[in-house]
Design a protein around this motif. Structure first.
Motif, PDB file in Angstrom:
ATOM      1  N   ALA A 156       0.843  -1.197   0.000  1.00  0.00           N
ATOM      2  CA  ALA A 156       0.000   0.000   0.000  1.00  0.00           C
ATOM      3  C   ALA A 156       0.873   1.240   0.000  1.00  0.00           C
ATOM      4  CB  ALA A 156      -0.927   0.007   1.211  1.00  0.00           C
ATOM      5  N   GLY A 157       0.553   2.177  -0.881  1.00  0.00           N
ATOM      6  CA  GLY A 157       1.303   3.420  -0.956  1.00  0.00           C
ATOM      7  C   GLY A 157       0.383   4.615  -1.092  1.00  0.00           C
ATOM      8  N   TYR A 158       0.503   5.550  -0.156  1.00  0.00           N
ATOM      9  CA  TYR A 158      -0.310   6.766  -0.171  1.00  0.00           C
ATOM     10  C   TYR A 158       0.576   7.950   0.192  1.00  0.00           C
ATOM     11  CZ  TYR A 158      -4.417   3.687  -0.061  1.00  0.00           C
ATOM     12  OH  TYR A 158      -5.359   2.735  -0.346  1.00  0.00           O
ATOM     13  N   ALA A 159       0.273   9.119  -0.376  1.00  0.00           N
ATOM     14  CA  ALA A 159       1.040  10.322  -0.070  1.00  0.00           C
ATOM     15  C   ALA A 159       0.206  11.554  -0.389  1.00  0.00           C
ATOM     16  CB  ALA A 159       2.337  10.353  -0.877  1.00  0.00           C
ATOM     17  N   ASP A 160       0.580  12.667   0.230  1.00  0.00           N
ATOM     18  CA  ASP A 160       0.066  13.975  -0.165  1.00  0.00           C
ATOM     19  C   ASP A 160       1.093  14.589  -1.109  1.00  0.00           C
ATOM     20  OD1 ASP A 160      -2.093  13.612   1.481  1.00  0.00           O
ATOM     21  OD2 ASP A 160      -1.353  14.903   3.090  1.00  0.00           O
ATOM     22  N   VAL A 161       0.646  15.095  -2.240  1.00  0.00           N
ATOM     23  CA  VAL A 161       1.558  15.633  -3.250  1.00  0.00           C
ATOM     24  C   VAL A 161       1.281  17.112  -3.461  1.00  0.00           C
ATOM     25  CG1 VAL A 161       2.248  15.526  -5.677  1.00  0.00           C
ATOM     26  CG2 VAL A 161       1.837  13.413  -4.389  1.00  0.00           C
ATOM     27  N   GLN A 162       2.335  17.910  -3.379  1.00  0.00           N
ATOM     28  CA  GLN A 162       2.218  19.347  -3.576  1.00  0.00           C
ATOM     29  C   GLN A 162       2.726  19.723  -4.968  1.00  0.00           C
ATOM     30  OE1 GLN A 162       4.172  18.139  -0.788  1.00  0.00           O
ATOM     31  NE2 GLN A 162       2.263  17.949   0.356  1.00  0.00           N
ATOM     32  N   TYR A 163       2.028  20.653  -5.611  1.00  0.00           N
ATOM     33  CA  TYR A 163       2.455  21.156  -6.913  1.00  0.00           C
ATOM     34  C   TYR A 163       2.133  22.650  -6.991  1.00  0.00           C
ATOM     35  CZ  TYR A 163      -2.498  21.030  -8.267  1.00  0.00           C
ATOM     36  OH  TYR A 163      -3.853  21.237  -8.328  1.00  0.00           O
ATOM     37  N   PRO A 164       2.855  23.417  -7.809  1.00  0.00           N
ATOM     38  CA  PRO A 164       2.614  24.868  -7.915  1.00  0.00           C
ATOM     39  C   PRO A 164       1.404  25.165  -8.802  1.00  0.00           C
ATOM     40  CG  PRO A 164       4.454  24.242  -9.292  1.00  0.00           C
ATOM     41  CD  PRO A 164       4.049  23.001  -8.562  1.00  0.00           C
ATOM     42  N   ALA A 165       0.301  25.550  -8.184  1.00  0.00           N
ATOM     43  CA  ALA A 165      -0.931  25.810  -8.933  1.00  0.00           C
ATOM     44  C   ALA A 165      -0.796  26.995  -9.883  1.00  0.00           C
ATOM     45  CB  ALA A 165      -2.083  26.046  -7.959  1.00  0.00           C
ATOM     46  N   ALA A 166       0.201  27.842  -9.673  1.00  0.00           N
ATOM     47  CA  ALA A 166       0.395  28.984 -10.567  1.00  0.00           C
ATOM     48  C   ALA A 166       0.957  28.558 -11.917  1.00  0.00           C
ATOM     49  CB  ALA A 166       1.329  30.002  -9.917  1.00  0.00           C
ATOM     50  N   ASN A 167       1.545  27.343 -11.980  1.00  0.00           N
ATOM     51  CA  ASN A 167       2.197  26.896 -13.210  1.00  0.00           C
ATOM     52  C   ASN A 167       1.501  25.733 -13.902  1.00  0.00           C
ATOM     53  OD1 ASN A 167       4.506  27.874 -11.188  1.00  0.00           O
ATOM     54  ND2 ASN A 167       5.148  28.339 -13.281  1.00  0.00           N
ATOM     55  N   ILE A 168       0.772  24.931 -13.144  1.00  0.00           N
ATOM     56  CA  ILE A 168       0.094  23.785 -13.745  1.00  0.00           C
ATOM     57  C   ILE A 168      -1.291  23.632 -13.127  1.00  0.00           C
ATOM     58  CG2 ILE A 168       2.199  22.511 -14.296  1.00  0.00           C
ATOM     59  CD1 ILE A 168       1.751  20.824 -11.847  1.00  0.00           C
ATOM     60  N   GLU A 169      -2.157  22.923 -13.849  1.00  0.00           N
ATOM     61  CA  GLU A 169      -3.507  22.690 -13.357  1.00  0.00           C
ATOM     62  C   GLU A 169      -3.929  21.258 -13.665  1.00  0.00           C
ATOM     63  OE1 GLU A 169      -5.752  25.629 -15.455  1.00  0.00           O
ATOM     64  OE2 GLU A 169      -5.968  24.402 -17.269  1.00  0.00           O
ATOM     65  N   ILE A 170      -4.866  20.753 -12.876  1.00  0.00           N
ATOM     66  CA  ILE A 170      -5.407  19.421 -13.093  1.00  0.00           C
ATOM     67  C   ILE A 170      -6.178  19.405 -14.412  1.00  0.00           C
ATOM     68  CG2 ILE A 170      -6.895  17.615 -12.174  1.00  0.00           C
ATOM     69  CD1 ILE A 170      -4.498  18.076 -10.420  1.00  0.00           C
ATOM     70  N   ALA A 171      -5.960  18.355 -15.227  1.00  0.00           N
ATOM     71  CA  ALA A 171      -6.596  18.289 -16.545  1.00  0.00           C
ATOM     72  C   ALA A 171      -7.453  17.036 -16.715  1.00  0.00           C
ATOM     73  CB  ALA A 171      -5.534  18.339 -17.639  1.00  0.00           C
ATOM     74  N   GLY A 172      -7.730  16.319 -15.639  1.00  0.00           N
ATOM     75  CA  GLY A 172      -8.534  15.110 -15.752  1.00  0.00           C
ATOM     76  C   GLY A 172      -8.560  14.360 -14.437  1.00  0.00           C
ATOM     77  N   VAL A 173      -9.043  13.134 -14.478  1.00  0.00           N
ATOM     78  CA  VAL A 173      -9.176  12.328 -13.266  1.00  0.00           C
ATOM     79  C   VAL A 173      -8.040  11.319 -13.176  1.00  0.00           C
ATOM     80  CG1 VAL A 173     -11.671  12.596 -13.235  1.00  0.00           C
ATOM     81  CG2 VAL A 173     -10.660  10.646 -14.430  1.00  0.00           C
ATOM     82  N   ALA A 174      -7.855  10.767 -11.988  1.00  0.00           N
ATOM     83  CA  ALA A 174      -6.770   9.822 -11.746  1.00  0.00           C
ATOM     84  C   ALA A 174      -7.072   8.462 -12.370  1.00  0.00           C
ATOM     85  CB  ALA A 174      -6.539   9.669 -10.246  1.00  0.00           C
ATOM     86  N   SER A 175      -6.022   7.823 -12.881  1.00  0.00           N
ATOM     87  CA  SER A 175      -6.079   6.431 -13.325  1.00  0.00           C
ATOM     88  C   SER A 175      -5.167   5.619 -12.416  1.00  0.00           C
ATOM     89  CB  SER A 175      -5.608   6.293 -14.773  1.00  0.00           C
ATOM     90  OG  SER A 175      -6.451   6.982 -15.657  1.00  0.00           O
ATOM     91  N   PHE A 176      -5.532   4.372 -12.167  1.00  0.00           N
ATOM     92  CA  PHE A 176      -4.744   3.512 -11.288  1.00  0.00           C
ATOM     93  C   PHE A 176      -4.293   2.288 -12.067  1.00  0.00           C
ATOM     94  CE2 PHE A 176      -7.081   6.253  -8.545  1.00  0.00           C
ATOM     95  CZ  PHE A 176      -6.244   6.475  -7.463  1.00  0.00           C
ATOM     96  N   LEU A 177      -3.014   1.964 -11.922  1.00  0.00           N
ATOM     97  CA  LEU A 177      -2.408   0.905 -12.711  1.00  0.00           C
ATOM     98  C   LEU A 177      -2.282  -0.368 -11.887  1.00  0.00           C
ATOM     99  CD1 LEU A 177      -1.575   3.638 -14.101  1.00  0.00           C
ATOM    100  CD2 LEU A 177       0.391   2.397 -15.002  1.00  0.00           C
ATOM    101  N   SER A 178      -2.558  -1.490 -12.526  1.00  0.00           N
ATOM    102  CA  SER A 178      -2.434  -2.793 -11.882  1.00  0.00           C
ATOM    103  C   SER A 178      -1.000  -2.999 -11.395  1.00  0.00           C
ATOM    104  CB  SER A 178      -2.804  -3.887 -12.885  1.00  0.00           C
ATOM    105  OG  SER A 178      -2.672  -5.160 -12.309  1.00  0.00           O
ATOM    106  N   PRO A 179      -0.828  -3.542 -10.199  1.00  0.00           N
ATOM    107  CA  PRO A 179      -1.833  -4.157  -9.329  1.00  0.00           C
ATOM    108  C   PRO A 179      -2.471  -3.201  -8.324  1.00  0.00           C
ATOM    109  CG  PRO A 179       0.324  -4.567  -8.419  1.00  0.00           C
ATOM    110  CD  PRO A 179       0.548  -3.783  -9.693  1.00  0.00           C
ATOM    111  N   TYR A 180      -2.189  -1.897  -8.447  1.00  0.00           N
ATOM    112  CA  TYR A 180      -2.681  -0.936  -7.448  1.00  0.00           C
ATOM    113  C   TYR A 180      -4.064  -0.414  -7.844  1.00  0.00           C
ATOM    114  CZ  TYR A 180       2.039  -1.260  -5.685  1.00  0.00           C
ATOM    115  OH  TYR A 180       3.215  -1.740  -5.178  1.00  0.00           O
ATOM    116  N   VAL A 181      -5.052  -1.292  -7.689  1.00  0.00           N
ATOM    117  CA  VAL A 181      -6.417  -0.947  -8.097  1.00  0.00           C
ATOM    118  C   VAL A 181      -7.400  -1.022  -6.930  1.00  0.00           C
ATOM    119  CG1 VAL A 181      -6.039  -1.658 -10.483  1.00  0.00           C
ATOM    120  CG2 VAL A 181      -6.828  -3.345  -8.808  1.00  0.00           C
TER     121      VAL A 181
END
Length: 301
Positions: A156-181
């Motif tokens: 199991a792997g979980y984290a909080d991820v920080q990114y600069p909102a002034a330079n990039i923006e979310i463009a869609g929803v998350a996809s999860f790759l096997s076996p992490y489903v």
């Protein structure tokens, strides 16, 4: 490769604006040298962090670079490495600088951790990238690796991820790759934060190597050098980091959270991705290229 001399001469037509009447023409010349480098001769291609090329990576390799910097400071290296000289160019930029020393130190420190969680930017074909243009779409991926000597895999792997909102923006929803489903989680409501991002795997041990847990499409909106950072998730015990072969929760101090830098360039005319229908369809359909899990993202130089 080598050095060549180029001379550029500019001539105007003089008072009569006629190049064929040379008596009143004026000329100006500028000469400059162009150096084309071949292989980075100061870089150890077999094992970049092995500065003294003895087949072992140790604190001595870092000390060699640090001592050189104390004596000579940061500087560009000569095109050819003298026989017997150390392999000082760890990051292959034709310079010796503190960046070479920290690359070795970080490599050594990995041995103190049980698991790695990091951020890797990918292009739309699943290839790791270090730069892109404003307006381009890319995937931000959450990657994990079991760092134990007897690696059985990250369950199991979980984290909080920080990114600069002034330079990039979310463009869609998350996809999860096997076996992490299983136990899929992500929250992008707060600009600049992907909260509680991660998932857990299934019955089969994943073993060693790096695995992509999840990807989220992002869009570059402003030029600049940006850094993505990962930190411990907050929702425990639901989002604890767990390893195959151990019933213990991984101590956050034993998790190597790797930050990643990405350079966003001003979009040149006619270059880069545009928001055409096929690209929008790709994101809307929640499709993603599945990169090979055998790529060791945490070992690249």
């Amino acid at each position: 490769y080598g050095v060549t001399t180029i001379t550029v001469t500019v001539e105007d037509g003089g008072l009569d604006a006629d190049l064929s009447t040379t008596a009143d023409n004026a000329t100006f010349s500028r000469t400059f040298d162009v150096t084309v480098r071949g292989e980075f001769t100061w870089h150890n291609y077999t094992l970049p962090v092995d500065v003294n090329n003895d087949g072992v990576v140790s604190a001595l390799d870092a000390l060699i670079v640090i001592n050189h910097l104390n004596q000579s400071g940061s500087h560009e290296l000569s095109p050819t490495k003298p026989s017997g000289a150390m392999w000082l160019d760890v990051n292959k930029d034709q310079w010796v600088s503190p960046a070479d020393a920290i690359a070795i130190i970080n490599h050594l420190n990995i041995g103190l951790f049980e698991v790695a969680l990091g951020i890797v930017p990918l292009d739309l074909s699943g290839n790791q990238i270090t730069s892109l243009n404003v307006g381009e779409i890319f995937y931000l991926s959450l990657v994990t690796e079991d760092l134990r000597t007897d690696s059985k895999g990250v369950f199991a792997g979980y984290a909080d991820v920080q990114y600069p909102a002034a330079n990039i923006e979310i463009a869609g929803v998350a996809s999860f790759l096997s076996p992490y489903v299983n136990g899929r989680s992500w929250n992008t409501e707060s600009p600049g934060l992907i909260d509680e991002w991660g998932a857990f795997a299934g019955l089969t041990e994943t073993g060693d190597g790096s695995y992509i847990i999840s990807t989220i499409p992002m869009k570059a909106t402003k030029a600049g050098s940006i850094v993505f950072g990962a930190s411990t998730s907050d929702n425990h015990p639901v989002h604890d980091v767990l390893l195959y072969g151990s019933e213990d929760i991984v101590d956050p101090n034993s998790i190597y959270y790797r930050a990643t830098e990405l350079l966003i360039l001003e979009d040149a005319e006619g270059e880069g991705w545009s928001e055409e229908e096929d690209l929008i369809d790709l994101i809307s359909a929640n499709k993603v290229i599945d990169p090979s899990c055998s790529d060791r993202f945490f070992r690249d130089y």
